[in-house]
Design a protein around this motif. Structure first.
Motif, PDB file in Angstrom:
ATOM      1  N   THR A  17      -3.203  -1.499   6.004  1.00 43.55           N
ATOM      2  CA  THR A  17      -3.055  -2.515   4.958  1.00 43.55           C
ATOM      3  C   THR A  17      -1.670  -3.132   5.083  1.00 43.55           C
ATOM      4  O   THR A  17      -0.793  -2.578   5.744  1.00 43.55           O
ATOM      5  N   ASP A  18      -1.472  -4.276   4.414  1.00 40.76           N
ATOM      6  CA  ASP A  18      -0.149  -4.896   4.434  1.00 40.76           C
ATOM      7  C   ASP A  18       0.782  -4.209   3.445  1.00 40.76           C
ATOM      8  O   ASP A  18       1.983  -4.117   3.667  1.00 40.76           O
ATOM      9  N   SER A  19       0.211  -3.768   2.314  1.00 40.51           N
ATOM     10  CA  SER A  19       1.046  -3.179   1.269  1.00 40.51           C
ATOM     11  C   SER A  19       0.589  -1.748   0.981  1.00 40.51           C
ATOM     12  O   SER A  19      -0.479  -1.319   1.421  1.00 40.51           O
ATOM     13  N   LYS A  20       1.396  -1.017   0.237  1.00 39.17           N
ATOM     14  CA  LYS A  20       1.122   0.397  -0.034  1.00 39.17           C
ATOM     15  C   LYS A  20      -0.076   0.566  -0.968  1.00 39.17           C
ATOM     16  O   LYS A  20      -0.604  -0.405  -1.504  1.00 39.17           O
ATOM     17  N   GLY A  24       3.402  -2.856  -4.207  1.00 36.18           N
ATOM     18  CA  GLY A  24       3.403  -3.975  -3.277  1.00 36.18           C
ATOM     19  C   GLY A  24       4.370  -3.846  -2.106  1.00 36.18           C
ATOM     20  O   GLY A  24       4.538  -4.784  -1.334  1.00 36.18           O
ATOM     21  N   CYS A  25       5.007  -2.689  -1.938  1.00 36.13           N
ATOM     22  CA  CYS A  25       5.949  -2.547  -0.829  1.00 36.13           C
ATOM     23  C   CYS A  25       5.217  -2.615   0.504  1.00 36.13           C
ATOM     24  O   CYS A  25       4.081  -2.182   0.623  1.00 36.13           O
ATOM     25  N   SER A  26       5.918  -3.152   1.499  1.00 41.60           N
ATOM     26  CA  SER A  26       5.325  -3.302   2.826  1.00 41.60           C
ATOM     27  C   SER A  26       5.111  -1.942   3.500  1.00 41.60           C
ATOM     28  O   SER A  26       5.853  -0.996   3.265  1.00 41.60           O
ATOM     29  N   LYS A  54      -7.980  -3.189  -1.176  1.00 41.34           N
ATOM     30  CA  LYS A  54      -8.351  -3.095   0.236  1.00 41.34           C
ATOM     31  C   LYS A  54      -8.510  -1.643   0.678  1.00 41.34           C
ATOM     32  O   LYS A  54      -9.320  -1.336   1.544  1.00 41.34           O
TER      33      LYS A  54
END
Lengths: 480, 95
Positions: A17-20, A24-26, A54
């Protein structure tokens, strides 16, 4: 006494995924320590985790691809323990009612029958942070904590204790690895820890149905190490029992340098995680429509694609297996066939020259310099007799280097195949005159020499003579 | 409900609490009283009622998978009792 090993695997799959999972951290790898953190993943008081949708979608995909039931209502739980890489003092995981339950995978160990391995459950959880020892100035004393990885989404896939050898364990792992990368939910990078495995290993006397006491082996991050660690552990337990000892339930760490497992001190205390439902996260309800929609979105899975390649393109099982090693490779193959090329010819080239060149240059099919269209162009040149299969390999190497069209390379380097029988005939006459002795031997019954003549003619034509024409003319001329 | 000193020692160890002997027997009595009070619930008829995991009737709160800026290393480490470079520093952890 003979012993039967019993193995179950717990695999942690890091989701792409893009975030945790709860903030919302990368999730990107390799950034400055603690630069990808916020109150949620630092475990600051009052921060509220919110579930990344997701992650749920990926978990449903993984469950469907491994024949699991998707739990209609699942909840998150707190797993309580203290460790410096766990800022909250608990890990958010699932305990009762995990998202996927009761699945299976069929595995194949070479030379053995297909075997079904049960999957007990798949649950979602957050990863912990990373501990660093000694490598950074200021850490000669103490350990460093980097929480960039904390709260990264994981799936834990728990198998039944159905595995009976290290080979079965590796076959199961490889299949699971292929599925999660095929689904595009995990990058599969074992060195970076995106796909890691703990193995529960025990032994029991052959014929018994009572499992022995198991040890849990941690930190096995390659297929090779899994095999080594399990084999070492099986032998250690057998030796221990045969010497009159008892296996104790414990966590052991695999040391790849020594090829051994060793007891992890400091974790002897019996686990008492006091799981309870996390009040910060509301129940997750997945209705049949959501499951169905996800099922529609699933790509054709490796096993189905293998079967289809065999049925639709009349490929041997071996070819189908190799071509479905990854989704990208299978896509490449199908793209070539869709452009009108002969499936078996494409298969041979993909398994041969393409794979060899990819390996030599350590690249993957995704960045292959020869597109399906160019490969098909090359095959067409062979089909219509412009070049021979042998010359095609030379053209292929040049295409790989320069990315040029095959026809242009053939023209530039004068590689057009000579099929003109007059031209070939004169070469043959020359050779037969030169090698009169060999001709004599051939005619007196030494058939094996035919290959020698073919070789000489091909050499004299610099590989450009059409092999079929050469064969025909040689046969008739040698008859005398 | 009876809670022994050994029970108190067990949960104290899990919570990394150090208790004196006097505290152990004091808390054993208090915890026993609390659990005894909660035991009263067993008297209720809960047939056909699923175990309650959450007190609010809500489900499916999601966020989309979008990465947002983090708070930055300096803020993240602002409350750290000890640091080295960009790391939190903790007593040596030996595996």
């Amino acid at each position: 006494m003979r012993f039967q090993p019993v193995i179950g695997l717990e695999v942690h799959v890091q989701l792409k995924t893009d975030s945790k999972i709860f903030c919302g951290c990368s999730t990107s790898f390799g950034s400055e320590p603690n630069s990808q953190t916020c109150p949620v993943c630092l475990g600051l008081p009052g921060a509220l985790p919110v579930l990344n949708k997701k992650v749920v979608e990926f978990a449903i995909k993984a469950g469907l691809a491994t024949n699991c039931s998707i739990t209609p209502r699942s909840i998150f739980a707190r797993k309580n323990y203290f460790y410096p890489d766990l800022p909250k003092g608990y890990q958010i995981s699932q305990f009762e009612d995990p998202i996927c339950q009761r699945g299976w995978l069929d595995i194949q160990v070479e030379g053995q029958e297909l075997k079904r391995i049960g999957i007990t459950r798949i649950h979602m959880e957050e990863d912990a942070g990373k501990l660093v020892h000694g490598e950074v100035s200021g850490l000669e004393e103490g350990s460093g904590v980097d929480l960039n990885r904390a709260c990264t989404p994981l799936l834990e896939v728990v198998s039944e204790p159905d595995l009976r050898s290290s080979d079965e364990a590796v076959a199961y792992l490889k299949q699971l690895h292929q599925i999660v990368t095929w689904l595009g939910i995990c990058d599969g990078n074992m060195e970076e820890g995106s796909f890691r495995c703990d193995a529960n290993v025990s032994v029991m006397p052959v014929g018994s149905d009572v499992y022995g006491t198991r040890a849990e082996i941690k930190n096995v991050n390659s297929f090779k190490f899994v095999k080594q660690a399990i084999e070492y552990e099986i032998q250690r337990q057998i030796d221990l029992i045969e010497d009159g000892g008892r296996v104790v339930q414990e966590t052991r760490l695999f040391d790849p340098n020594a090829g051994k497992t060793r007891s992890m001190r400091g974790k002897e205390e019996a686990h008492d995680y006091r799981y309870f439902p996390d009040p910060d996260l509301v129940p997750l309800v997945i209705d049949a429509a959501w499951v169905e929609q996800t099922r529609q979105e699933l790509p054709e899975l490796p096993e189905c694609r293998r079967q289809r390649f065999m049925a639709a393109f009349s490929l041997p099982a071996y070819d189908a297996e190799v071509l479905t090693a990854s989704r990208e490779l299978a896509d490449y193959f199908e793209a070539c066939v869709a452009l009108g090329a002969n499936a078996k010819a494409v298969s041979n080239w993909v398994m041969g020259e393409i794979t060899r060149s990819l390996n030599d240059s350590s690249t993957s099919i995704g960045t292959c310099p020869i597109s399906p269209r160019l490969l098909v162009e090359l095959l067409k040149l062979i089909d219509v007799g412009t070049i021979s299969g042998k010359i095609a390999k030379t053209v292929f190497d040049e295409m790989w280097r320069s990315g040029k069209e095959p026809a242009a390379i053939v023209e530039e380097q004068g590689l057009v195949q000579v099929s003109d029988s007059g031209a070939i005939e004169s070469i043959i006459d020359e050779i037969l005159a030169r090698e009169a002795g060999q001709v004599e031997e051939y005619r007196s019954g030494k058939d094996k020499l035919f290959g020698f003549f073919v070789g000489q003619v091909m050499k004299a034509s610099k590989g450009k003579a059409n092999p079929t024409v050469v064969n025909e003319l040689l046969l008739s001329k040698l008859k005398g | 409900m009876d809670i022994s000193v050994a029970d108190v020692e067990h949960v104290a160890r899990l919570a990394r609490l150090e208790l004196s002997e006097a505290e152990k027997s004091l808390f054993a009595g208090q915890m026993g009283a609390i659990l005894g009070y909660v035991e009263k619930l067993k008297g209720l008829n809960t047939e056909g009622i699923l175990p309650t995991s959450h007190a609010v009737p809500m489900e499916n709160a999601f966020r989309e998978d979008v990465a947002c800026p983090s708070i930055g290393v300096e803020k993240a480490l602002a409350n750290a009792p000890d640091r080295a470079d960009s790391f939190y520093r903790v007593p040596k952890v030996i595996e």
